[in-house]
Design a protein around this motif. Structure first.
Motif, PDB file in Angstrom:
ATOM      1  N   ASP A  95       1.171   6.282  -7.141  1.00  0.00           N
ATOM      2  CA  ASP A  95       0.072   7.198  -7.479  1.00  0.00           C
ATOM      3  C   ASP A  95       0.525   8.662  -7.385  1.00  0.00           C
ATOM      4  OD1 ASP A  95      -1.719   5.184  -8.039  1.00  0.00           O
ATOM      5  OD2 ASP A  95      -2.562   5.147  -6.002  1.00  0.00           O
ATOM      6  N   ARG A  96       1.326   8.967  -6.389  1.00  0.00           N
ATOM      7  CA  ARG A  96       1.855  10.334  -6.281  1.00  0.00           C
ATOM      8  C   ARG A  96       2.736  10.673  -7.488  1.00  0.00           C
ATOM      9  NH1 ARG A  96       4.586   9.873  -1.170  1.00  0.00           N
ATOM     10  NH2 ARG A  96       3.040   8.523  -0.301  1.00  0.00           N
TER      11      ARG A  96
ATOM     12  N   ARG B 250       0.869   4.030  -3.003  1.00  0.00           N
ATOM     13  CA  ARG B 250       0.679   5.466  -2.774  1.00  0.00           C
ATOM     14  C   ARG B 250       1.811   6.262  -3.415  1.00  0.00           C
ATOM     15  NH1 ARG B 250      -1.227   3.602   2.190  1.00  0.00           N
ATOM     16  NH2 ARG B 250       0.809   3.873   3.155  1.00  0.00           N
TER      17      ARG B 250
ATOM     18  N   ASN C 220       0.827  -1.207   0.000  1.00  0.00           N
ATOM     19  CA  ASN C 220       0.000   0.000   0.000  1.00  0.00           C
ATOM     20  C   ASN C 220       0.862   1.258   0.000  1.00  0.00           C
ATOM     21  OD1 ASN C 220      -2.431  -1.351  -0.105  1.00  0.00           O
ATOM     22  ND2 ASN C 220      -2.660  -1.448   2.121  1.00  0.00           N
TER      23      ASN C 220
END
Length: 96
Positions: free
Chosen positions: A88-89, A85, A81
């Motif tokens: 995705d950033r 993240r 996870n």
């Protein structure tokens, strides 16, 4: 004099037809150019989506390897996870 006027009139008609065909071809060219631009946009969006899917697949492979190494699915899930993240950033930064 009538012999000269007839060919000139025929030439005028031919030139008028050619100009009409030229206009038609220019409109068709513009339509096809716009269509091509739309397809290029779709292609670039598909490539971006494919890249995201590749990254997700790599994350799954990494997750499976983390579970194998750490022995705990909970620790591995937290690590994955975190990595997702980060990905995705990065994607959001690239899209700006």
């Amino acid at each position: 004099m009538a012999k000269i006027v007839e060919p000139i009139d025929e030439l005028r008609v031919l030139v008028k037809d050619l100009l009409a065909k030229c206009d038609t071809l220019e409109r068709e060219n513009k339509r096809l150019s716009e269509l091509c631009a739309g397809y290029q946009l779709q292609l670039s969006e598909a490539k971006a989506q494919m890249e995201q899917e590749k990254q997700r697949a790599q994350a799954v492979v990494l997750a499976q390897s983390l579970v194998t190494v750490s022995g705990s699915a909970k620790v591995a899930r937290a690590r994955v996870n975190s990595l997702l993240r980060d990905i995705d950033r990065c994607i959001s930064l690239v899209n700006r």
